[in-house]
Design a protein around this motif. Structure first.
Motif, mmCIF file in Angstrom:
data_model
loop_
_atom_site.group_PDB
_atom_site.id
_atom_site.type_symbol
_atom_site.label_atom_id
_atom_site.label_comp_id
_atom_site.label_asym_id
_atom_site.label_seq_id
_atom_site.Cartn_x
_atom_site.Cartn_y
_atom_site.Cartn_z
ATOM 1 N N ARG A 124 -19.397 70.287 51.441
ATOM 2 C CA ARG A 124 -19.802 71.345 50.516
ATOM 3 C C ARG A 124 -20.450 70.752 49.269
ATOM 4 N NH1 ARG A 124 -15.579 73.878 50.839
ATOM 5 N NH2 ARG A 124 -14.422 73.084 49.045
ATOM 6 N N LEU A 125 -19.837 69.712 48.713
ATOM 7 C CA LEU A 125 -20.422 69.052 47.544
ATOM 8 C C LEU A 125 -21.793 68.471 47.878
ATOM 9 C CD1 LEU A 125 -17.366 67.127 46.016
ATOM 10 C CD2 LEU A 125 -18.565 69.065 45.005
ATOM 11 N N ALA A 126 -21.901 67.857 49.044
ATOM 12 C CA ALA A 126 -23.164 67.236 49.436
ATOM 13 C C ALA A 126 -24.277 68.272 49.527
ATOM 14 C CB ALA A 126 -22.993 66.514 50.769
ATOM 15 N N VAL A 127 -23.991 69.398 50.158
ATOM 16 C CA VAL A 127 -25.016 70.434 50.308
ATOM 17 C C VAL A 127 -25.356 71.044 48.956
ATOM 18 C CG1 VAL A 127 -25.504 72.684 51.339
ATOM 19 C CG2 VAL A 127 -24.394 70.902 52.703
ATOM 20 N N GLN A 128 -24.343 71.278 48.117
ATOM 21 C CA GLN A 128 -24.588 71.870 46.804
ATOM 22 C C GLN A 128 -25.460 70.996 45.926
ATOM 23 O OE1 GLN A 128 -20.534 72.479 45.523
ATOM 24 N NE2 GLN A 128 -20.522 74.639 46.125
ATOM 25 N N HIS A 129 -25.299 69.696 46.040
ATOM 26 C CA HIS A 129 -26.039 68.776 45.178
ATOM 27 C C HIS A 129 -27.320 68.250 45.818
ATOM 28 C CE1 HIS A 129 -23.244 68.472 41.785
ATOM 29 N NE2 HIS A 129 -22.276 68.607 42.677
ATOM 30 N N GLY A 130 -27.684 68.746 46.991
ATOM 31 C CA GLY A 130 -28.928 68.334 47.622
ATOM 32 C C GLY A 130 -28.907 66.937 48.189
ATOM 33 N N ALA A 131 -27.713 66.421 48.499
ATOM 34 C CA ALA A 131 -27.615 65.082 49.082
ATOM 35 C C ALA A 131 -28.061 65.112 50.544
ATOM 36 C CB ALA A 131 -26.190 64.561 48.979
ATOM 37 N N LEU A 132 -28.475 63.967 51.030
ATOM 38 C CA LEU A 132 -28.838 63.789 52.430
ATOM 39 C C LEU A 132 -27.569 63.477 53.219
ATOM 40 C CD1 LEU A 132 -31.178 63.546 54.495
ATOM 41 C CD2 LEU A 132 -31.367 61.134 53.815
ATOM 42 N N VAL A 133 -27.308 64.228 54.285
ATOM 43 C CA VAL A 133 -26.082 64.061 55.069
ATOM 44 C C VAL A 133 -26.428 63.438 56.421
ATOM 45 C CG1 VAL A 133 -24.083 65.202 56.106
ATOM 46 C CG2 VAL A 133 -25.030 66.053 53.941
ATOM 47 N N ALA A 134 -25.855 62.281 56.707
ATOM 48 C CA ALA A 134 -26.008 61.661 58.025
ATOM 49 C C ALA A 134 -24.968 62.288 58.947
ATOM 50 C CB ALA A 134 -25.821 60.151 57.933
ATOM 51 N N VAL A 135 -25.405 63.218 59.773
ATOM 52 C CA VAL A 135 -24.506 64.004 60.619
ATOM 53 C C VAL A 135 -24.096 63.178 61.827
ATOM 54 C CG1 VAL A 135 -24.354 66.036 62.094
ATOM 55 C CG2 VAL A 135 -25.438 66.202 59.846
ATOM 56 N N ASP A 136 -22.778 63.089 62.055
ATOM 57 C CA ASP A 136 -22.254 62.179 63.072
ATOM 58 C C ASP A 136 -21.901 62.885 64.377
ATOM 59 O OD1 ASP A 136 -21.310 59.364 63.541
ATOM 60 O OD2 ASP A 136 -19.422 60.411 63.942
ATOM 61 N N ALA A 137 -21.796 64.225 64.359
ATOM 62 C CA ALA A 137 -21.360 64.937 65.556
ATOM 63 C C ALA A 137 -21.852 66.377 65.508
ATOM 64 C CB ALA A 137 -19.831 64.904 65.659
ATOM 65 N N LEU A 138 -21.822 67.050 66.651
ATOM 66 C CA LEU A 138 -22.328 68.413 66.736
ATOM 67 C C LEU A 138 -21.503 69.388 65.902
ATOM 68 C CD1 LEU A 138 -23.233 68.606 70.534
ATOM 69 C CD2 LEU A 138 -24.816 68.587 68.589
ATOM 70 N N ASP A 139 -20.173 69.226 65.898
ATOM 71 C CA ASP A 139 -19.366 70.149 65.095
ATOM 72 C C ASP A 139 -19.635 69.970 63.605
ATOM 73 O OD1 ASP A 139 -18.114 67.668 64.967
ATOM 74 O OD2 ASP A 139 -16.087 68.476 65.122
ATOM 75 N N GLU A 140 -19.947 68.731 63.211
ATOM 76 C CA GLU A 140 -20.288 68.502 61.811
ATOM 77 C C GLU A 140 -21.623 69.162 61.470
ATOM 78 O OE1 GLU A 140 -19.188 64.705 59.699
ATOM 79 O OE2 GLU A 140 -21.357 64.412 59.883
ATOM 80 N N LEU A 141 -22.576 69.088 62.375
ATOM 81 C CA LEU A 141 -23.842 69.771 62.156
ATOM 82 C C LEU A 141 -23.620 71.276 62.015
ATOM 83 C CD1 LEU A 141 -26.941 69.796 62.016
ATOM 84 C CD2 LEU A 141 -26.955 69.897 64.519
ATOM 85 N N ASP A 142 -22.767 71.836 62.856
ATOM 86 C CA ASP A 142 -22.470 73.266 62.756
ATOM 87 C C ASP A 142 -21.875 73.606 61.395
ATOM 88 O OD1 ASP A 142 -23.372 73.649 65.330
ATOM 89 O OD2 ASP A 142 -21.376 73.590 66.236
ATOM 90 N N ALA A 143 -20.997 72.747 60.886
ATOM 91 C CA ALA A 143 -20.387 72.993 59.580
ATOM 92 C C ALA A 143 -21.442 72.973 58.473
ATOM 93 C CB ALA A 143 -19.304 71.952 59.308
#
Length: 456
Positions: A124-143
């Motif tokens: 949530r913090l990462a998305v709010q602050h515009g950070a780049l997220v290295a997604v490690d799994a499909l469920d994480e991408l869904d989140a």
């Protein structure tokens, strides 16, 4: 030579003028007295030099690139501050690291969030602050997609992390089938999500496998663009080696070391050790990587990136911290053993993290005598910690000291900023964590120092 005429093998660290200036200033005994225990000193100017050299290597190769400092390599605030000041980013893997980076001047869009199965609060913090997220799994991408669709936030920025084919048993990254599904889900997410590309991290330090996998990620970016995704960046993680000592010393050490050179006949396999010498280190390793020809391409990695219009992202830790700090202990006990001594210092091997990976931090510590005249000769000694654990040894190896170590003398372990000085520190026995002292100006006759501004 790596072997003394009469004693065990030696492994002196490469010369470091900044550390030598601090030594010559007489500052270290005063700090040891003031803190009453072990401490680390940091040399942020070295971080600046390493970072600029990496940025220069990218520019020289004509590659559009961006460097993120891997914060896990050192908790000190000063390195995040320097990264922000020099236009670099920070690689974080926890909410605490993210807050620290933001609090010390790093912009949200200059953060990359890595690691597996990320905490919902961190995402949530990462998305709010515009950070780049290295997604490690499909469920994480869904989140991430759910956060982007349901919150009043800018589009979520993601990289899709790839399971390296050469390390198929890694617990990190997605398989080819999972990547195909992930790209489809990114397409469905529409404007709520920016799929900026792909990432990987490889264990070890070989350059060819990195170049090969980077070229494969370039191909994946082209396929993703056909689906309408941005796919303009790839991250190759860290893994750029550094050199602690010269080639002859290192190879001779590996050939000659044996159990008799260690306290209690301790044994280490050569494969247990970090490669303390690398023919290409830090920025030079990056330049060589960019000049490497990935298999089946017929051209250099730099050209592959330029032809595909890709930005190269890096997440070095140790390579940015080369010669950026050292660790100082005080000897508080000396015992004679059969032909060597055992020193006990006022700290633990938790401050030299290599011991906790069934290995040894090999660069020779420097003895700093506190008496005007210390007997000269050859005085082999291992170094133990001030705890009740038999295995708590900072240095199992019998170091060939050229002066007699005595109670009150200091031991300086060189070049410990990269992972060594705090990745495993603990207040065991209720001992305080060693403070970090920032040496801001080493060119002065009397270096200026301050405590690091780490928040926690």
């Amino acid at each position: 030579m790596a072997v003394t005429a009469l004693g065990p093998p030696v492994l002196p660290a490469l010369s470091d003028p900044a550390t030598e200036t601090v030594l010559a200033s007489g500052l270290l005994p005063e700090l040891a007295y003031a803190f009453g225990g072990p401490f680390h000193f940091l040399l942020p100017d070295a971080f600046d030099v390493n970072l600029r050299a990496m940025q220069d290597a990218l520019a020289t190769a004509g590659v559009d690139g961006f460097v993120y400092f891997a914060k896990k390599a050192n908790k000190a605030a000063v390195f995040a501050e320097r990264a922000a000041a020099l236009g670099a980013g920070v690689d974080v893997a926890s909410a605490g690291e993210l807050r620290e980076a933001l609090g010390h001047g790093v912009r949200g869009e200059h953060l990359v969030v890595t690691g597996p199965a990320k905490n919902p609060h961190l995402l949530r913090l990462a998305v709010q602050h515009g950070a780049l997220v290295a997604v490690d799994a499909l469920d994480e991408l869904d989140a991430v997609i759910t956060l982007a669709l349901n919150g009043q936030v800018p589009p979520a920025r993601v990289l899709l992390r790839v399971l390296p084919p050469v390390q198929p048993h890694s617990r990190f990254g997605m398989t080819e089938a999972e990547l195909a599904t992930a790209m489809d889900r990114c397409v469905v997410a529409g404007d709520a999500l920016r799929m900026e590309g792909f990432s990987f991290h490889l264990s070890g330090y070989a350059l060819q496998p990195r170049a090969d996998l980077a070229a494969r990620l370039a191909e994946l970016c082209l396929k993703a663009r056909v689906k309408g995704l941005e796919a303009s960046r790839i991250s190759i993680g860290g893994g750029l080696p550094i050199s602690y000592t010269d080639a002859d010393t290192w190879h001779t050490f590996l050939e000659t070391q044996r159990p008799a050179h260690y306290h209690a006949g301790k044994t280490f396999q050569s494969s247990d050790f970090y490669p303390y010498h690398s023919p290409l280190a830090g920025p030079d390793a990056l330049a060589s990587l960019l000049a490497t020809r990935p298999e089946h391409t017929g051209t250099t990695l730099a050209d592959v990136l330029k032809d595909a219009g890709l930005e190269l992202l890096l997440e070095p830790g140790r390579a940015l911290l080369d010669r950026a700090g050292a660790t100082v202990f005080t000897i508080q006990g000396v015992k004679d053993r059969d032909g060597y001594r055992l020193l006990t210092v006022d700290g633990t091997s938790l401050s030299l993290s290599e011991q906790w990976f069934n290995s040894e931090y090999l660069p020779d510590p420097l003895l700093i005598p506190q008496e005007p005249v210390a007997p000269a000769g050859l005085f082999p000694a291992g170094v133990g910690a001030s705890t009740c654990l038999e295995s708590d040894m900072l240095t199992w190896r019998k170091i060939a000291f050229r002066r007699l170590p005595r109670v009150g003398d200091l031991l300086l372990y060189p070049n410990t900023a990269g992972y060594q000085m705090d990745s495993n520190e603990s207040p065991f026995h209720d001992l305080p964590l060693p403070p970090k002292v920032v040496i801001d100006r080493t060119e002065r006759a009397r270096p200026r120092w301050r405590l690091d501004r780490h928040f926690t």
